[in-house]
Write a protein that holds these residues in place. Structure first.
Motif, PDB file in Angstrom:
ATOM      1  N   PHE A 295      41.899  46.098  37.761  1.00  0.00           N
ATOM      2  CA  PHE A 295      42.126  44.484  38.194  1.00  0.00           C
ATOM      3  C   PHE A 295      41.347  43.506  37.398  1.00  0.00           C
ATOM      4  O   PHE A 295      41.873  42.723  37.258  1.00  0.00           O
ATOM      5  CB  PHE A 295      41.733  44.291  39.680  1.00  0.00           C
ATOM      6  CG  PHE A 295      43.012  43.172  40.542  1.00  0.00           C
ATOM      7  CD1 PHE A 295      44.109  43.181  40.008  1.00  0.00           C
ATOM      8  CD2 PHE A 295      42.933  42.582  40.893  1.00  0.00           C
ATOM      9  CE1 PHE A 295      44.895  42.762  40.481  1.00  0.00           C
ATOM     10  CE2 PHE A 295      43.537  41.378  41.345  1.00  0.00           C
ATOM     11  CZ  PHE A 295      44.545  41.212  41.158  1.00  0.00           C
ATOM     12  N   LYS A 296      40.305  44.344  37.489  1.00  0.00           N
ATOM     13  CA  LYS A 296      38.867  42.814  37.334  1.00  0.00           C
ATOM     14  C   LYS A 296      38.571  43.449  35.538  1.00  0.00           C
ATOM     15  O   LYS A 296      38.601  41.851  34.778  1.00  0.00           O
ATOM     16  CB  LYS A 296      37.577  44.211  37.713  1.00  0.00           C
ATOM     17  CG  LYS A 296      36.392  42.938  36.988  1.00  0.00           C
ATOM     18  CD  LYS A 296      35.322  43.929  37.374  1.00  0.00           C
ATOM     19  CE  LYS A 296      34.380  43.073  37.065  1.00  0.00           C
ATOM     20  NZ  LYS A 296      32.471  43.601  38.049  1.00  0.00           N
ATOM     21  N   ILE A 297      39.398  44.602  35.383  1.00  0.00           N
ATOM     22  CA  ILE A 297      38.796  43.667  33.146  1.00  0.00           C
ATOM     23  C   ILE A 297      40.688  43.363  32.451  1.00  0.00           C
ATOM     24  O   ILE A 297      40.293  43.032  32.155  1.00  0.00           O
ATOM     25  CB  ILE A 297      39.182  45.410  33.055  1.00  0.00           C
ATOM     26  CG1 ILE A 297      38.590  45.735  31.345  1.00  0.00           C
ATOM     27  CG2 ILE A 297      40.723  46.708  32.567  1.00  0.00           C
ATOM     28  CD1 ILE A 297      38.676  47.016  30.263  1.00  0.00           C
ATOM     29  N   SER A 298      41.379  43.830  33.360  1.00  0.00           N
ATOM     30  CA  SER A 298      42.973  42.715  33.179  1.00  0.00           C
ATOM     31  C   SER A 298      42.375  41.041  34.323  1.00  0.00           C
ATOM     32  O   SER A 298      43.816  40.342  33.259  1.00  0.00           O
ATOM     33  CB  SER A 298      44.693  42.902  33.690  1.00  0.00           C
ATOM     34  OG  SER A 298      43.678  42.651  35.413  1.00  0.00           O
ATOM     35  N   GLN A 299      41.571  40.822  34.947  1.00  0.00           N
ATOM     36  CA  GLN A 299      41.094  40.017  34.612  1.00  0.00           C
ATOM     37  C   GLN A 299      42.018  39.165  35.676  1.00  0.00           C
ATOM     38  O   GLN A 299      42.294  37.364  36.344  1.00  0.00           O
ATOM     39  CB  GLN A 299      41.160  38.468  33.703  1.00  0.00           C
ATOM     40  CG  GLN A 299      39.572  38.903  32.718  1.00  0.00           C
ATOM     41  CD  GLN A 299      39.444  37.918  31.963  1.00  0.00           C
ATOM     42  OE1 GLN A 299      39.944  37.289  30.997  1.00  0.00           O
ATOM     43  NE2 GLN A 299      38.398  38.285  31.202  1.00  0.00           N
ATOM     44  N   LEU A 300      43.314  40.486  36.784  1.00  0.00           N
ATOM     45  CA  LEU A 300      43.911  39.065  37.311  1.00  0.00           C
ATOM     46  C   LEU A 300      43.518  38.915  38.696  1.00  0.00           C
ATOM     47  O   LEU A 300      43.925  37.961  39.069  1.00  0.00           O
ATOM     48  CB  LEU A 300      45.136  40.133  37.664  1.00  0.00           C
ATOM     49  CG  LEU A 300      45.960  40.696  36.490  1.00  0.00           C
ATOM     50  CD1 LEU A 300      47.397  41.617  36.877  1.00  0.00           C
ATOM     51  CD2 LEU A 300      46.908  38.933  35.860  1.00  0.00           C
ATOM     52  N   GLY A 301      42.738  39.087  38.583  1.00  0.00           N
ATOM     53  CA  GLY A 301      41.818  38.638  40.199  1.00  0.00           C
ATOM     54  C   GLY A 301      41.257  37.168  40.029  1.00  0.00           C
ATOM     55  O   GLY A 301      41.097  36.868  41.003  1.00  0.00           O
ATOM     56  N   LEU A 302      40.377  36.294  38.620  1.00  0.00           N
ATOM     57  CA  LEU A 302      40.639  35.962  38.197  1.00  0.00           C
ATOM     58  C   LEU A 302      42.284  34.457  39.136  1.00  0.00           C
ATOM     59  O   LEU A 302      41.550  33.698  39.429  1.00  0.00           O
ATOM     60  CB  LEU A 302      40.234  35.229  37.313  1.00  0.00           C
ATOM     61  CG  LEU A 302      38.894  35.726  36.530  1.00  0.00           C
ATOM     62  CD1 LEU A 302      38.805  35.609  34.486  1.00  0.00           C
ATOM     63  CD2 LEU A 302      38.054  35.457  36.982  1.00  0.00           C
ATOM     64  N   PHE A 303      43.317  35.166  38.513  1.00  0.00           N
ATOM     65  CA  PHE A 303      44.249  34.026  38.705  1.00  0.00           C
ATOM     66  C   PHE A 303      43.757  33.960  40.168  1.00  0.00           C
ATOM     67  O   PHE A 303      44.499  33.733  41.345  1.00  0.00           O
ATOM     68  CB  PHE A 303      45.731  35.073  38.890  1.00  0.00           C
ATOM     69  CG  PHE A 303      46.141  34.108  37.443  1.00  0.00           C
ATOM     70  CD1 PHE A 303      46.730  32.941  37.159  1.00  0.00           C
ATOM     71  CD2 PHE A 303      46.412  35.010  36.011  1.00  0.00           C
ATOM     72  CE1 PHE A 303      46.726  32.271  36.227  1.00  0.00           C
ATOM     73  CE2 PHE A 303      46.455  34.486  35.179  1.00  0.00           C
ATOM     74  CZ  PHE A 303      46.615  32.894  34.878  1.00  0.00           C
ATOM     75  N   ASP A 304      43.757  35.108  41.472  1.00  0.00           N
ATOM     76  CA  ASP A 304      43.948  35.262  42.288  1.00  0.00           C
ATOM     77  C   ASP A 304      43.013  34.448  43.193  1.00  0.00           C
ATOM     78  O   ASP A 304      42.835  33.678  44.141  1.00  0.00           O
ATOM     79  CB  ASP A 304      43.947  37.035  43.327  1.00  0.00           C
ATOM     80  CG  ASP A 304      45.146  37.558  43.355  1.00  0.00           C
ATOM     81  OD1 ASP A 304      45.911  37.119  43.310  1.00  0.00           O
ATOM     82  OD2 ASP A 304      44.692  39.288  43.656  1.00  0.00           O
ATOM     83  N   GLU A 305      41.800  34.403  42.565  1.00  0.00           N
ATOM     84  CA  GLU A 305      40.711  33.593  42.817  1.00  0.00           C
ATOM     85  C   GLU A 305      41.040  32.063  42.894  1.00  0.00           C
ATOM     86  O   GLU A 305      41.098  30.976  43.782  1.00  0.00           O
ATOM     87  CB  GLU A 305      38.960  33.706  42.192  1.00  0.00           C
ATOM     88  CG  GLU A 305      39.002  35.096  43.165  1.00  0.00           C
ATOM     89  CD  GLU A 305      38.116  34.494  44.414  1.00  0.00           C
ATOM     90  OE1 GLU A 305      37.037  34.037  44.580  1.00  0.00           O
ATOM     91  OE2 GLU A 305      38.932  35.376  45.338  1.00  0.00           O
ATOM     92  N   LEU A 306      41.333  31.809  41.907  1.00  0.00           N
ATOM     93  CA  LEU A 306      42.067  30.781  41.110  1.00  0.00           C
ATOM     94  C   LEU A 306      43.147  29.738  42.568  1.00  0.00           C
ATOM     95  O   LEU A 306      43.141  29.130  43.090  1.00  0.00           O
ATOM     96  CB  LEU A 306      42.487  30.568  39.701  1.00  0.00           C
ATOM     97  CG  LEU A 306      43.093  29.348  39.711  1.00  0.00           C
ATOM     98  CD1 LEU A 306      43.351  29.083  38.340  1.00  0.00           C
ATOM     99  CD2 LEU A 306      44.327  28.638  39.333  1.00  0.00           C
ATOM    100  N   ILE A 307      44.276  30.786  42.803  1.00  0.00           N
ATOM    101  CA  ILE A 307      45.419  30.166  43.802  1.00  0.00           C
ATOM    102  C   ILE A 307      45.034  30.267  44.913  1.00  0.00           C
ATOM    103  O   ILE A 307      45.023  29.021  45.440  1.00  0.00           O
ATOM    104  CB  ILE A 307      46.648  31.514  43.653  1.00  0.00           C
ATOM    105  CG1 ILE A 307      46.975  31.236  42.446  1.00  0.00           C
ATOM    106  CG2 ILE A 307      47.194  30.794  44.901  1.00  0.00           C
ATOM    107  CD1 ILE A 307      47.015  32.572  42.549  1.00  0.00           C
ATOM    108  N   ARG A 308      43.405  31.269  45.180  1.00  0.00           N
ATOM    109  CA  ARG A 308      43.372  30.797  46.609  1.00  0.00           C
ATOM    110  C   ARG A 308      42.236  29.516  46.843  1.00  0.00           C
ATOM    111  O   ARG A 308      42.399  28.833  47.583  1.00  0.00           O
ATOM    112  CB  ARG A 308      42.719  31.664  46.875  1.00  0.00           C
ATOM    113  CG  ARG A 308      41.837  32.508  48.584  1.00  0.00           C
ATOM    114  CD  ARG A 308      41.191  33.007  48.685  1.00  0.00           C
ATOM    115  NE  ARG A 308      40.074  33.591  47.541  1.00  0.00           N
ATOM    116  CZ  ARG A 308      38.780  33.093  48.261  1.00  0.00           C
ATOM    117  NH1 ARG A 308      38.780  32.854  49.637  1.00  0.00           N
ATOM    118  NH2 ARG A 308      37.698  33.427  47.178  1.00  0.00           N
ATOM    119  N   HIS A 309      41.881  28.990  45.743  1.00  0.00           N
ATOM    120  CA  HIS A 309      40.283  27.770  45.953  1.00  0.00           C
ATOM    121  C   HIS A 309      41.690  26.902  45.625  1.00  0.00           C
ATOM    122  O   HIS A 309      41.500  25.838  46.132  1.00  0.00           O
ATOM    123  CB  HIS A 309      39.185  28.685  44.290  1.00  0.00           C
ATOM    124  CG  HIS A 309      38.870  28.913  45.122  1.00  0.00           C
ATOM    125  ND1 HIS A 309      38.215  29.646  43.749  1.00  0.00           N
ATOM    126  CD2 HIS A 309      38.099  29.590  45.714  1.00  0.00           C
ATOM    127  CE1 HIS A 309      37.021  30.265  44.303  1.00  0.00           C
ATOM    128  NE2 HIS A 309      37.040  30.765  45.919  1.00  0.00           N
TER     129      HIS A 309
END
Lengths: 336, 67
Positions: A183-197
């Motif tokens: 999840f971290k290497i694919s940077q999909l977590g960034l999208f999660d954070e973006l959507i949450r924020h």
């Protein structure tokens, strides 16, 4: 990215070995096999040591107390001689460019069997192949950073799999760690954070908007009116633009025609037009003359035309009477 | 030390999407902010989000204080 080769020098049981990995499209699978103690697990250890400075697959019981340096090399070295442990891995990236990672540890033999203990984690170096040549080597922290970008330590177990520790790989925690790492290497977590924020910002705006009360409603109505007005203006603008475009096209067409017409052509056309007008007048006069003639003939022959039917009937009556002998025959018939 | 960058594939996926140019720019900018914040361990984002939204859309979504 795939491994091109691994070079080992004085690393545990390897004196000096280079292992080339299969890389052709048809033969792209390499099997490492050997008896116990041959160095299969240590090959994996060499990889993680080179990349991360840590032997992650070490068998703690077997390797306890043993130094990383090849013991035969130490025995054969003379006092004061420098020895180095070196692991070099060359990768090929997706563009078939080479990336070389090297970690080397130097020792100095002091007495017959003892050696100087070097630093625990020597810095690696990394070299990238550019368009034409190799880049300058990156060392120390920068190299460590680049290596972690290429192969995150948390994903190491995913790439370098030790079959002898099969059971360990299926522990729940390991699976979750790998999932997290992917999840971290694919940077999909960034999208999660973006959507949450973004959701948090939206909710805050909505809360604040509620506090506006009637003013907010007025503003909303004003905005709706403005949007309607803008919509009709846009439609009108579109039709005007369309008309303007058509006029431009017509103008261009006429200009093109004018450009292609010479002065001589225009004069010729004017003369022809004049001639055609004259011809038209002449034809009109001729038509008038014919009509006049027609009227004159009608006047002259009017009596004959009007009495034609009566004359024909009279003739028929005379012919019938003559045939019946009621009146004398024609003079020509008597004469013959 | 070179900073990490947002994955090209993510950026390409945004570019290929059917969103307007403003939304695409917004998503890409906010991804960079999220990446930088994750590297720094920075949890503050509100002001940066508001600033980016204002820059791209030319308006502030922060409601004005009621009179």
């Amino acid at each position: 990215m795939k491994i091109d080769y691994i070079y080992l020098k004085n690393y545990r049981q390897y004196r000096e070995t280079r292992i080339d990995f299969a890389g052709s499209p048809n033969e792209n699978f390499t099997v490492i096999e050997g008896p116990n103690g041959a160095g299969k697990t240590n090959l994996l250890n060499a990889v993680t040591w080179c990349l991360f400075g840590e032997e992650k697959h070490i068998n703690l019981i077997k390797s306890k107390g043993l130094s990383i340096i090849n013991t035969v090399a130490v025995d054969q070295a003379k006092e004061g001689e420098l020895l180095s442990v070196k692991v070099e891995i060359q990768f090929l990236n997706n563009n078939n460019k080479r990336i070389k990672i090297i970690r080397e540890l130097k020792y100095k033999k002091q007495k017959q069997t003892t050696i100087e203990i070097p630093m625990a984690h020597p810095p690696p170096s990394i070299i990238f192949e550019g368009e034409g040549d190799w880049s300058q080597p990156l060392n120390g922290e920068e190299a460590t950073y680049q290596i972690k970008n290429l192969i995150p330590p948390s994903l190491e177990e995913y790439f370098f799999f030790d079959g002898e520790r099969m059971n360990d790989y299926f522990r729940d925690n390991t699976g979750k760690d790998i999932q997290k790492a992917v999840f971290k290497i694919s940077q999909l977590g960034l999208f999660d954070e973006l959507i949450r924020h973004l959701t948090a910002r939206k909710n805050e705006y909505l809360r604040a908007a509620k506090g506006l009360g009637s003013r907010g409603k007025e503003l909303q109505e004003f905005i709706e009116l403005q949007e309607q007005s803008q919509s009709s203006d846009n439609e009108e603008l579109k039709s005007l633009i369309s008309a303007d475009h058509e006029a431009e096209l017509l103008d261009e067409k006429l200009n093109a025609q004018l450009k292609n017409t010479s002065k001589e052509d225009i004069e010729n056309l004017a003369n022809r037009r004049e001639q055609l007008i004259k011809d038209l007048l002449s034809v009109k006069q001729e038509i008038k003359g014919v009509e006049d003639d027609k009227l004159e003939i009608l006047h002259k022959k009017m009596a004959t035309i009007l009495c034609q039917r009566a004359l024909l009937e009279t003739k028929t009556l005379i012919d019938n009477s003559r045939a019946a002998g009621k009146i004398p025959p024609k003079f020509e018939a008597i004469k013959s | 030390m070179k900073p990490m960058s947002v994955s090209k594939r993510l950026l390409e996926a945004i570019d290929k999407s059917e969103h307007s140019d403003e939304i695409k720019e917004l998503l890409k900018t906010l991804l960079f902010i999220e990446l930088r914040n994750s590297e720094r361990g920075d949890l503050h984002y509100s002001e940066e989000y508001d600033r980016v939204i204002k820059r791209i859309f030319g308006v502030s979504l922060q409601p004005e204080a009621s009179e």
